[in-house]
Design a protein around this motif. Structure first.
Motif, PDB file in Angstrom:
ATOM      1  N   LYS A   1     -97.294 -10.760 -91.858  1.00 51.82           N
ATOM      2  CA  LYS A   1     -96.431 -11.839 -91.800  1.00 51.82           C
ATOM      3  C   LYS A   1     -96.742 -13.491 -92.779  1.00 51.82           C
ATOM      4  N   SER A   2     -98.180 -13.306 -92.330  1.00 47.95           N
ATOM      5  CA  SER A   2     -99.037 -14.571 -93.122  1.00 47.95           C
ATOM      6  C   SER A   2     -98.372 -14.981 -94.903  1.00 47.95           C
ATOM      7  N   MET A   3     -98.714 -13.192 -94.853  1.00 45.99           N
ATOM      8  CA  MET A   3     -98.263 -13.049 -96.889  1.00 45.99           C
ATOM      9  C   MET A   3     -97.864 -13.507 -96.515  1.00 45.99           C
ATOM     10  N   THR A   4     -96.372 -13.108 -96.532  1.00 41.58           N
ATOM     11  CA  THR A   4     -94.953 -12.960 -96.942  1.00 41.58           C
ATOM     12  C   THR A   4     -94.685 -14.909 -96.662  1.00 41.58           C
ATOM     13  N   HIS A   5     -95.573 -15.594 -96.232  1.00 44.66           N
ATOM     14  CA  HIS A   5     -95.345 -16.815 -95.507  1.00 44.66           C
ATOM     15  C   HIS A   5     -95.430 -17.194 -96.497  1.00 44.66           C
ATOM     16  N   GLY A   6     -96.724 -17.020 -97.578  1.00 43.90           N
ATOM     17  CA  GLY A   6     -97.026 -17.277 -98.416  1.00 43.90           C
ATOM     18  C   GLY A   6     -95.728 -17.281 -99.753  1.00 43.90           C
ATOM     19  N   LEU A   7     -95.578 -15.659 -99.871  1.00 44.60           N
ATOM     20  CA  LEU A   7     -94.999 -15.293-100.595  1.00 44.60           C
ATOM     21  C   LEU A   7     -93.587 -16.342-101.016  1.00 44.60           C
ATOM     22  N   GLU A   8     -92.967 -16.542 -99.500  1.00 44.39           N
ATOM     23  CA  GLU A   8     -91.801 -17.560 -99.329  1.00 44.39           C
ATOM     24  C   GLU A   8     -92.027 -19.143 -99.790  1.00 44.39           C
ATOM     25  N   GLN A   9     -93.373 -19.811-100.166  1.00 46.90           N
ATOM     26  CA  GLN A   9     -93.671 -20.935-100.368  1.00 46.90           C
ATOM     27  C   GLN A   9     -93.072 -21.316-101.940  1.00 46.90           C
ATOM     28  N   GLY A  10     -94.549 -20.054-102.599  1.00 48.91           N
ATOM     29  CA  GLY A  10     -93.812 -20.008-103.850  1.00 48.91           C
ATOM     30  C   GLY A  10     -92.645 -20.108-104.227  1.00 48.91           C
ATOM     31  N   ILE A  11     -91.278 -19.185-103.591  1.00 45.61           N
ATOM     32  CA  ILE A  11     -90.118 -18.600-103.872  1.00 45.61           C
ATOM     33  C   ILE A  11     -89.295 -20.250-103.948  1.00 45.61           C
ATOM     34  N   ARG A  12     -90.067 -20.722-103.431  1.00 46.33           N
ATOM     35  CA  ARG A  12     -88.716 -21.424-102.516  1.00 46.33           C
ATOM     36  C   ARG A  12     -89.559 -23.067-103.504  1.00 46.33           C
ATOM     37  N   GLU A  13     -90.424 -22.675-104.719  1.00 50.65           N
ATOM     38  CA  GLU A  13     -91.032 -23.841-105.786  1.00 50.65           C
ATOM     39  C   GLU A  13     -90.282 -23.162-106.714  1.00 50.65           C
ATOM     40  N   MET A  14     -89.452 -22.309-106.806  1.00 53.94           N
ATOM     41  CA  MET A  14     -88.946 -21.571-108.053  1.00 53.94           C
ATOM     42  C   MET A  14     -87.410 -22.766-108.570  1.00 53.94           C
ATOM     43  N   GLU A  15     -87.229 -22.805-109.593  1.00 51.86           N
ATOM     44  CA  GLU A  15     -85.664 -22.815-110.276  1.00 51.86           C
ATOM     45  C   GLU A  15     -84.855 -21.583-110.569  1.00 51.86           C
ATOM     46  N   LEU A  16     -83.997 -21.269-109.641  1.00 53.27           N
ATOM     47  CA  LEU A  16     -83.284 -20.086-109.659  1.00 53.27           C
ATOM     48  C   LEU A  16     -81.931 -20.462-110.016  1.00 53.27           C
ATOM     49  N   SER A  17     -81.067 -19.267-110.582  1.00 51.80           N
ATOM     50  CA  SER A  17     -80.126 -19.852-110.684  1.00 51.80           C
ATOM     51  C   SER A  17     -79.142 -19.962-109.574  1.00 51.80           C
ATOM     52  N   GLN A  18     -77.623 -20.724-109.169  1.00 49.55           N
ATOM     53  CA  GLN A  18     -77.195 -20.856-108.152  1.00 49.55           C
ATOM     54  C   GLN A  18     -76.830 -19.843-107.544  1.00 49.55           C
ATOM     55  N   SER A  19     -76.513 -18.603-107.744  1.00 48.61           N
ATOM     56  CA  SER A  19     -75.826 -17.310-107.717  1.00 48.61           C
ATOM     57  C   SER A  19     -76.682 -16.635-107.380  1.00 48.61           C
ATOM     58  N   THR A  20     -78.388 -17.078-106.673  1.00 46.65           N
ATOM     59  CA  THR A  20     -78.807 -15.963-107.198  1.00 46.65           C
ATOM     60  C   THR A  20     -80.000 -15.941-104.878  1.00 46.65           C
ATOM     61  N   GLU A  21     -79.457 -15.051-104.791  1.00 47.65           N
ATOM     62  CA  GLU A  21     -80.234 -15.045-103.053  1.00 47.65           C
ATOM     63  C   GLU A  21     -81.363 -14.537-103.444  1.00 47.65           C
ATOM     64  N   VAL A  22     -82.613 -14.939-102.278  1.00 49.87           N
ATOM     65  CA  VAL A  22     -83.389 -14.845-102.099  1.00 49.87           C
ATOM     66  C   VAL A  22     -83.828 -14.363-100.747  1.00 49.87           C
ATOM     67  N   HIS A  23     -84.549 -13.355-100.331  1.00 49.26           N
ATOM     68  CA  HIS A  23     -84.916 -12.553 -98.735  1.00 49.26           C
ATOM     69  C   HIS A  23     -85.816 -11.809 -98.843  1.00 49.26           C
ATOM     70  N   THR A  24     -86.385 -12.227 -97.984  1.00 52.73           N
ATOM     71  CA  THR A  24     -88.104 -11.118 -97.439  1.00 52.73           C
ATOM     72  C   THR A  24     -87.641 -10.557 -96.630  1.00 52.73           C
ATOM     73  N   TYR A  25     -88.685  -8.820 -96.839  1.00 51.97           N
ATOM     74  CA  TYR A  25     -89.392  -7.861 -95.845  1.00 51.97           C
ATOM     75  C   TYR A  25     -90.438  -8.086 -95.977  1.00 51.97           C
ATOM     76  N   THR A  26     -90.758  -7.638 -94.214  1.00 52.60           N
ATOM     77  CA  THR A  26     -92.500  -7.571 -94.042  1.00 52.60           C
ATOM     78  C   THR A  26     -91.999  -6.195 -93.821  1.00 52.60           C
ATOM     79  N   ALA A  27     -93.753  -5.424 -94.420  1.00 50.56           N
ATOM     80  CA  ALA A  27     -93.527  -3.679 -93.556  1.00 50.56           C
ATOM     81  C   ALA A  27     -93.129  -3.700 -91.819  1.00 50.56           C
ATOM     82  N   PRO A  28     -93.152  -3.108 -91.086  1.00 53.19           N
ATOM     83  CA  PRO A  28     -93.544  -2.321 -89.927  1.00 53.19           C
ATOM     84  C   PRO A  28     -95.202  -2.869 -89.459  1.00 53.19           C
ATOM     85  N   ASP A  29     -95.021  -3.004 -88.435  1.00 53.56           N
ATOM     86  CA  ASP A  29     -96.782  -3.425 -87.764  1.00 53.56           C
ATOM     87  C   ASP A  29     -98.074  -2.186 -88.199  1.00 53.56           C
ATOM     88  N   GLU A  30     -97.476  -0.857 -88.239  1.00 52.04           N
ATOM     89  CA  GLU A  30     -98.129   0.587 -89.011  1.00 52.04           C
ATOM     90  C   GLU A  30     -98.362   0.345 -89.904  1.00 52.04           C
TER      91      GLU A  30
END
Length: 261
Positions: free
Chosen positions: A21-50
């Motif tokens: 989950k910490s790696m996903t949070h790192g990805l999210e931080q970089g994504i938040r800094e991107m300039e994206l189209s207002q019509s683009t939504e970005v969501h994240t997914y982390t694989a199950p614990d196994e």
């Protein structure tokens, strides 16, 4: 005459196939800094614990693909998205597996950060300039080099005039998110980047691990030492997650434009 405002949203899923989950949070931080189209939504997914907490070799790659595929089928997540970015810097089976199933989910655009980084570099390189990859452990040298040849359709005995190779830090993906002392991370990344830049005329350095996001300035500091401030200013440091999201935005538009409704 009455008019209606219609906005079509592009929904992108950034899929972390390891269970960190910490790696996903790192990805999210970089994504938040991107300039994206207002019509683009970005969501994240982390694989199950196994799923492996860090993908360090071929077994981890294939185990994560199996576990994530099963989980995605169980929860039916992909039907809600227009595009998927597999955020593992490898020749990850999920890219092909999900792309082959796009008919089940509509016009689903799929790429991985490895593939997206290659296309981003090739689109940005000036004539005569070169690019290379800085990544984690020894396993990835052969894996990524062979993956590049396969992706570009190059025979393994044919050398590239643009690609200078893969240099490794000896770390694993989890080390970049608190696994080892940050000073050790910096030291190893500097050493690998120095070896890469010494190959000459390298204009584009790809960070060959999703966990490297945010470490661009370390790579740029090496370029100042090796190439001087003026040439170092021209260096392109590619984050595959950012490059992949931009590529997927265009892929979604192209699928809508060029594929039969």
């Amino acid at each position: 005459m009455a008019t209606n405002f219609i906005r079509r949203t592009t929904k992108i899923l950034v899929l972390n196939p390891n269970s960190s989950k910490s790696m996903t949070h790192g990805l999210e931080q970089g994504i938040r800094e991107m300039e994206l189209s207002q019509s683009t939504e970005v969501h994240t997914y982390t694989a199950p614990d196994e799923s492996p907490a860090s993908i360090n070799d071929g077994n981890d790659v294939h185990n994560s693909a199996r576990i994530v595929t099963q989980n995605l089928d169980e929860i039916g997540l992909l039907k809600h998205y227009d595009a998927v970015l597999v955020a593992c810097f490898s020749v990850h089976p999920l890219v092909g597996m999900l792309a082959d199933r796009d008919g089940e989910f509509g016009k689903l655009a799929v790429t991985g950060i490895f593939e997206a980084s290659i296309l981003t570099c090739l689109s940005l390189l000036r004539p005569g300039k070169k690019w290379g990859i800085v990544t984690t452990g020894k396993f990835w040298e052969q894996h990524l080099s062979e993956g590049l040849d396969s992706f570009l359709g190059i025979q393994s005995n044919v050398s590239s005039t643009k690609f200078v190779g893969v240099e490794t830090t000896g770390l694993n993906a989890g080390d970049f998110h608190g696994g080892v002392d940050p000073e050790v991370v910096q030291e190893k990344l500097v050493e690998a980047t120095t070896r890469l830049l010494k190959k000459g005329d390298v204009e584009c350095v790809v960070m060959g691990c999703a966990g490297m996001a945010g470490l661009e300035e370390i790579i740029r500091s090496v370029a100042v030492d090796e190439y001087g401030p003026e040439k170092a200013h021209e260096l392109l440091v590619i984050d595959g997650v950012r490059g992949g999201i931009g590529l997927l935005e265009q892929m979604v538009r192209s699928k809508r434009a060029f594929r039969k409704p």
